[in-house]
Design a protein around this motif. Sequence first.
Motif, PDB file in Angstrom:
ATOM      1  N   THR A  52     -89.634 -97.907 105.218  1.00 43.29           N
ATOM      2  CA  THR A  52     -88.563 -98.697 105.815  1.00 43.29           C
ATOM      3  C   THR A  52     -86.908 -97.945 105.171  1.00 43.29           C
ATOM      4  N   ARG A  66     -90.199-112.326 101.097  1.00 44.28           N
ATOM      5  CA  ARG A  66     -88.243-111.821 101.048  1.00 44.28           C
ATOM      6  C   ARG A  66     -88.371-111.062 102.002  1.00 44.28           C
ATOM      7  N   ARG A  84     -80.843-109.337 100.440  1.00 48.26           N
ATOM      8  CA  ARG A  84     -82.074-109.775 100.902  1.00 48.26           C
ATOM      9  C   ARG A  84     -82.128-111.496 101.092  1.00 48.26           C
ATOM     10  N   HIS A 115    -100.228-100.416 111.609  1.00 45.58           N
ATOM     11  CA  HIS A 115    -100.058-100.776 109.864  1.00 45.58           C
ATOM     12  C   HIS A 115    -100.282-101.990 109.896  1.00 45.58           C
ATOM     13  N   HIS A 148    -100.121-104.379 103.239  1.00 48.43           N
ATOM     14  CA  HIS A 148     -99.163-105.286 103.052  1.00 48.43           C
ATOM     15  C   HIS A 148     -98.503-106.413 103.652  1.00 48.43           C
ATOM     16  N   TYR A 152     -98.168-107.809 106.568  1.00 47.29           N
ATOM     17  CA  TYR A 152     -97.564-108.120 107.657  1.00 47.29           C
ATOM     18  C   TYR A 152     -98.836-108.883 108.521  1.00 47.29           C
ATOM     19  N   TYR A 184     -81.725 -99.079 101.450  1.00 44.98           N
ATOM     20  CA  TYR A 184     -81.457-100.257 102.245  1.00 44.98           C
ATOM     21  C   TYR A 184     -80.935-100.077 102.784  1.00 44.98           C
TER      22      TYR A 184
HETATM   23  C1  STR Z   1     -93.455-103.779 101.504  1.00 44.72           C
HETATM   24  C2  STR Z   1     -94.108-102.743 101.883  1.00 44.72           C
HETATM   25  C3  STR Z   1     -93.995-101.626 103.653  1.00 44.72           C
HETATM   26  O1  STR Z   1     -94.922-101.544 104.192  1.00 44.72           O
HETATM   27  C4  STR Z   1     -92.812-102.320 103.920  1.00 44.72           C
HETATM   28  C5  STR Z   1     -91.827-102.492 103.338  1.00 44.72           C
HETATM   29  C6  STR Z   1     -90.668-102.268 103.776  1.00 44.72           C
HETATM   30  C7  STR Z   1     -89.079-103.089 103.573  1.00 44.72           C
HETATM   31  C8  STR Z   1     -89.211-103.992 101.637  1.00 44.72           C
HETATM   32  C9  STR Z   1     -90.607-104.126 101.453  1.00 44.72           C
HETATM   33  C10 STR Z   1     -91.974-103.066 101.468  1.00 44.72           C
HETATM   34  C11 STR Z   1     -90.951-104.258  99.797  1.00 44.72           C
HETATM   35  C12 STR Z   1     -90.076-105.597  99.730  1.00 44.72           C
HETATM   36  C13 STR Z   1     -88.022-105.319  99.964  1.00 44.72           C
HETATM   37  C14 STR Z   1     -88.125-105.241 101.411  1.00 44.72           C
HETATM   38  C15 STR Z   1     -86.536-104.802 101.774  1.00 44.72           C
HETATM   39  C16 STR Z   1     -86.239-106.262 101.168  1.00 44.72           C
HETATM   40  C17 STR Z   1     -87.001-106.943 100.130  1.00 44.72           C
HETATM   41  C18 STR Z   1     -87.553-104.694  99.268  1.00 44.72           C
HETATM   42  C19 STR Z   1     -91.690-101.848 100.269  1.00 44.72           C
HETATM   43  C20 STR Z   1     -87.238-107.038  98.490  1.00 44.72           C
HETATM   44  O2  STR Z   1     -85.552-107.069  98.765  1.00 44.72           O
HETATM   45  C21 STR Z   1     -87.569-108.253  97.958  1.00 44.72           C
END
Ligand code: STR
Length: 368
Positions: free
Chosen positions: A27, A132, A144, A183, A186, A188, A352
């Motif tokens: 992402t 988050r 965030r 997906h 994680h 989702y 990001y």
């Molecule tokens: C978690 C694993 C996944 O499948 C997709 C993502 C993308 C967005 C990420 C997320 C991650 C982890 C938490 C993040 C988020 C964007 C903002 C968030 C880093 C890697 C936070 O800052 C807590």
Amino acid sequence: MAYDNLFEPVKMGSQTLKNRIIMAPLTRLRSVEPGDVPTALAGEYYSQRAAGAGLVIAEATQVSFQAKGYAGAPGLHTLDQTTAWKVIVDDVHSKGGKIVIQLWHTGLVAHKSVQPDGEAPISASAVKVSARTSLRDSDNQAIRVDTTPPRPATAEEIQQVIADFAHATKCAQQAGFDGVEVHGAHGYLLHQFWVEQTNQRDDEFGGSRENRGRLTLAVIDACVEAWDSDHIGVRVSPQGTFNSVEAGYDEDDNIWLIEQINKRDLMYLHLSEPDWAGGTPYNDGFRQRIRDAFDNTIIAAGGYTAEKAVRNVSAGYIDAVAFGRDYIANPDLAERIRQDAPLNKQHPDSFYGGGAQGYTDYPFLDQA
Ligand code: STR
């Protein structure tokens, strides 16, 4: 050469990858809003990396507007999005690369402000976890924020989610992708149905493992129906907690789900191992159980080094390895591994959101 076995071609369904070094889905939150359309810069970013990688797995991409949880993540369900992705795919193919796209519905890992009509996001049940997500400030920078509480998906909405994955799969086929990755990992939406913590339903989508796994398998079946099993892969994250959605540590349940996935004869199984997010690393016993449960190609990601990849490929536990953050910072990662060359320094501040900086400007070996 120390890493020889990573440079042997490997099968992915009826396709062949030139090596076993894969770019993990990442992402980057750089798409255009409104519309969630990927940019031309994304074409440059992906083709820089696709030239050397065995496969690029494009970032998690929404199957509908309801599937959106993060400002700046792309979609693949409108004509504009499909057209924009086609430019990216063509660019990758012109460099001799291969690219599949990861499709997601974020479920409760969302904020009502990115949802249609500002509604509460759907999940299996109205269970709030302390996850988050990310919105945008007025300069398009990622900020965030805590997620907002979910509501349970209705029976009709569940059917719509399944149909949306099938539709996005058709869009992926039209855009020229080499396949689709569902997906299922994680924390989702699909994982929220699988996990007992977030699934308190008493219909056929809740309760037993058959019921909790039903949405994941129905989505896979719908994608297979929309394209074919040879172009559908799936990502799971057994034994790991992500986004505060508790994985559940029943190895038998996780192996059962992989066995059900195996019956679909998919292009690949993509494992996200827990250690990249601070979880407990797999032991070899569990790796062997996964290998025994799944006949086709297994890709693994999560805190991998080239050494760990060589070891697990040699042992036969996995067939290929996906690198995440190392691929953000090293467009020519495969070549660097081949030469045992040093890696670029990563800049997490630009992971990001934002533009070209920290996206397409990491140097290649011959520029360093
Ligand atoms: C978690 C694993 C996944 O499948 C997709 C993502 C993308 C967005 C990420 C997320 C991650 C982890 C938490 C993040 C988020 C964007 C903002 C968030 C880093 C890697 C936070 O800052 C807590």
